[in-house]
Design a protein around this motif. Structure first.
Motif, PDB file in Angstrom:
ATOM      1  N   UNK A  49     -17.861 -51.731 -20.063  1.00 38.32           N
ATOM      2  CA  UNK A  49     -18.155 -52.809 -19.134  1.00 38.32           C
ATOM      3  C   UNK A  49     -19.666 -52.937 -18.967  1.00 38.32           C
ATOM      4  N   UNK A  50     -20.174 -54.153 -19.070  1.00 36.47           N
ATOM      5  CA  UNK A  50     -21.606 -54.414 -18.896  1.00 36.47           C
ATOM      6  C   UNK A  50     -21.958 -54.228 -17.422  1.00 36.47           C
ATOM      7  N   UNK A  51     -23.139 -53.642 -17.132  1.00 35.01           N
ATOM      8  CA  UNK A  51     -23.588 -53.474 -15.747  1.00 35.01           C
ATOM      9  C   UNK A  51     -23.491 -54.794 -15.004  1.00 35.01           C
ATOM     10  N   UNK A  52     -22.976 -54.751 -13.815  1.00 35.40           N
ATOM     11  CA  UNK A  52     -22.790 -55.976 -13.047  1.00 35.40           C
ATOM     12  C   UNK A  52     -21.377 -56.490 -13.196  1.00 35.40           C
ATOM     13  N   UNK A  53     -20.757 -56.212 -14.338  1.00 32.45           N
ATOM     14  CA  UNK A  53     -19.351 -56.513 -14.553  1.00 32.45           C
ATOM     15  C   UNK A  53     -18.987 -57.954 -14.733  1.00 32.45           C
ATOM     16  N   UNK A  54     -18.940 -58.722 -13.654  1.00 30.42           N
ATOM     17  CA  UNK A  54     -18.430 -60.089 -13.715  1.00 30.42           C
ATOM     18  C   UNK A  54     -19.374 -61.013 -14.462  1.00 30.42           C
ATOM     19  N   UNK A  55     -18.794 -61.880 -15.274  1.00 32.86           N
ATOM     20  CA  UNK A  55     -19.600 -62.870 -15.990  1.00 32.86           C
ATOM     21  C   UNK A  55     -19.961 -64.001 -15.052  1.00 32.86           C
ATOM     22  N   UNK A  56     -20.835 -64.876 -15.491  1.00 33.21           N
ATOM     23  CA  UNK A  56     -21.259 -65.995 -14.647  1.00 33.21           C
ATOM     24  C   UNK A  56     -20.225 -67.124 -14.653  1.00 33.21           C
ATOM     25  N   UNK A  57     -19.296 -67.129 -15.629  1.00 32.17           N
ATOM     26  CA  UNK A  57     -18.321 -68.205 -15.735  1.00 32.17           C
ATOM     27  C   UNK A  57     -17.255 -68.152 -14.648  1.00 32.17           C
ATOM     28  N   UNK A  58     -16.780 -66.955 -14.322  1.00 34.25           N
ATOM     29  CA  UNK A  58     -15.676 -66.826 -13.382  1.00 34.25           C
ATOM     30  C   UNK A  58     -15.679 -65.424 -12.787  1.00 34.25           C
ATOM     31  N   UNK A  59     -15.269 -65.314 -11.538  1.00 31.68           N
ATOM     32  CA  UNK A  59     -15.233 -64.004 -10.902  1.00 31.68           C
ATOM     33  C   UNK A  59     -14.112 -63.138 -11.460  1.00 31.68           C
ATOM     34  N   UNK A  60     -13.188 -63.712 -12.245  1.00 33.11           N
ATOM     35  CA  UNK A  60     -12.094 -62.938 -12.816  1.00 33.11           C
ATOM     36  C   UNK A  60     -12.336 -62.592 -14.278  1.00 33.11           C
ATOM     37  N   UNK A  61     -13.509 -62.896 -14.813  1.00 30.50           N
ATOM     38  CA  UNK A  61     -13.856 -62.537 -16.181  1.00 30.50           C
ATOM     39  C   UNK A  61     -14.940 -61.470 -16.167  1.00 30.50           C
ATOM     40  N   UNK A  62     -14.755 -60.460 -17.009  1.00 28.67           N
ATOM     41  CA  UNK A  62     -15.693 -59.355 -17.092  1.00 28.67           C
ATOM     42  C   UNK A  62     -16.147 -59.193 -18.531  1.00 28.67           C
ATOM     43  N   UNK A  63     -17.418 -58.839 -18.721  1.00 29.27           N
ATOM     44  CA  UNK A  63     -18.001 -58.750 -20.061  1.00 29.27           C
ATOM     45  C   UNK A  63     -18.088 -57.295 -20.525  1.00 29.27           C
ATOM     46  N   UNK A  64     -17.664 -57.080 -21.761  1.00 29.10           N
ATOM     47  CA  UNK A  64     -17.706 -55.760 -22.389  1.00 29.10           C
ATOM     48  C   UNK A  64     -18.518 -55.832 -23.670  1.00 29.10           C
ATOM     49  N   UNK A  65     -19.217 -54.744 -23.993  1.00 26.54           N
ATOM     50  CA  UNK A  65     -20.007 -54.640 -25.226  1.00 26.54           C
ATOM     51  C   UNK A  65     -19.514 -53.452 -26.042  1.00 26.54           C
ATOM     52  N   UNK A  66     -19.697 -53.529 -27.352  1.00 27.19           N
ATOM     53  CA  UNK A  66     -19.342 -52.419 -28.227  1.00 27.19           C
ATOM     54  C   UNK A  66     -20.207 -51.217 -27.876  1.00 27.19           C
ATOM     55  N   UNK A  67     -19.559 -50.047 -27.757  1.00 26.12           N
ATOM     56  CA  UNK A  67     -20.293 -48.837 -27.387  1.00 26.12           C
ATOM     57  C   UNK A  67     -20.261 -47.784 -28.482  1.00 26.12           C
ATOM     58  N   UNK A  68     -19.555 -48.031 -29.555  1.00 25.16           N
ATOM     59  CA  UNK A  68     -19.551 -47.083 -30.659  1.00 25.16           C
ATOM     60  C   UNK A  68     -18.152 -46.693 -31.093  1.00 25.16           C
ATOM     61  N   UNK A  69     -18.123 -45.755 -32.033  1.00 29.08           N
ATOM     62  CA  UNK A  69     -16.864 -45.281 -32.606  1.00 29.08           C
ATOM     63  C   UNK A  69     -16.443 -44.015 -31.870  1.00 29.08           C
ATOM     64  N   UNK A  70     -15.220 -43.966 -31.336  1.00 31.99           N
ATOM     65  CA  UNK A  70     -14.766 -42.749 -30.654  1.00 31.99           C
ATOM     66  C   UNK A  70     -14.808 -41.549 -31.607  1.00 31.99           C
ATOM     67  N   UNK A  71     -15.292 -40.436 -31.127  1.00 37.48           N
ATOM     68  CA  UNK A  71     -15.341 -39.217 -31.907  1.00 37.48           C
ATOM     69  C   UNK A  71     -16.477 -39.139 -32.916  1.00 37.48           C
ATOM     70  N   UNK A  72     -17.309 -40.175 -32.986  1.00 39.44           N
ATOM     71  CA  UNK A  72     -18.431 -40.156 -33.944  1.00 39.44           C
ATOM     72  C   UNK A  72     -19.519 -39.209 -33.450  1.00 39.44           C
ATOM     73  N   UNK A  73     -20.160 -38.517 -34.362  1.00 36.91           N
ATOM     74  CA  UNK A  73     -21.260 -37.617 -34.026  1.00 36.91           C
ATOM     75  C   UNK A  73     -22.572 -38.374 -34.207  1.00 36.91           C
TER      76      UNK A  73
END
Length: 75
Positions: A49-73
């Motif tokens: 979840x992006x800091x701040x969470x809610x997008x500017x379009x709607x209070x019920x939409x939240x923005x997420x960004x790719x954070x990487x591959x699980x278990x990757x070193x």
């Protein structure tokens, strides 16, 4: 969409996609793992979840960004 779900905007290197996720304890999920399609099909991607969470379009939409591959070193 019900009161227990919300719209998540996944913003990645290959564009933006909307999906429905469930609230946990009335709050949006901080992160989740989702299967990848395309060139890396069969693998999974961690989304945060992006800091701040809610997008500017709607209070019920939240923005997420790719954070990487699980278990990757990454060290």
């Amino acid at each position: 969409m019900s009161d227990s779900t919300y719209t998540a905007q996944l913003v990645g290197s290959d564009g933006t996609e909307s999906i429905e996720l469930e609230f946990i304890g009335g709050l949006p999920q901080k992160s989740f793992v989702r299967p990848v399609s395309g060139d890396n099909e069969g693998e999974e991607m961690l989304w945060e979840l992006v800091d701040g969470g809610a997008s500017t379009d709607s209070s019920t939409e939240f923005e997420y960004r790719q954070a990487g591959w699980p278990g990757a070193d990454y060290s």
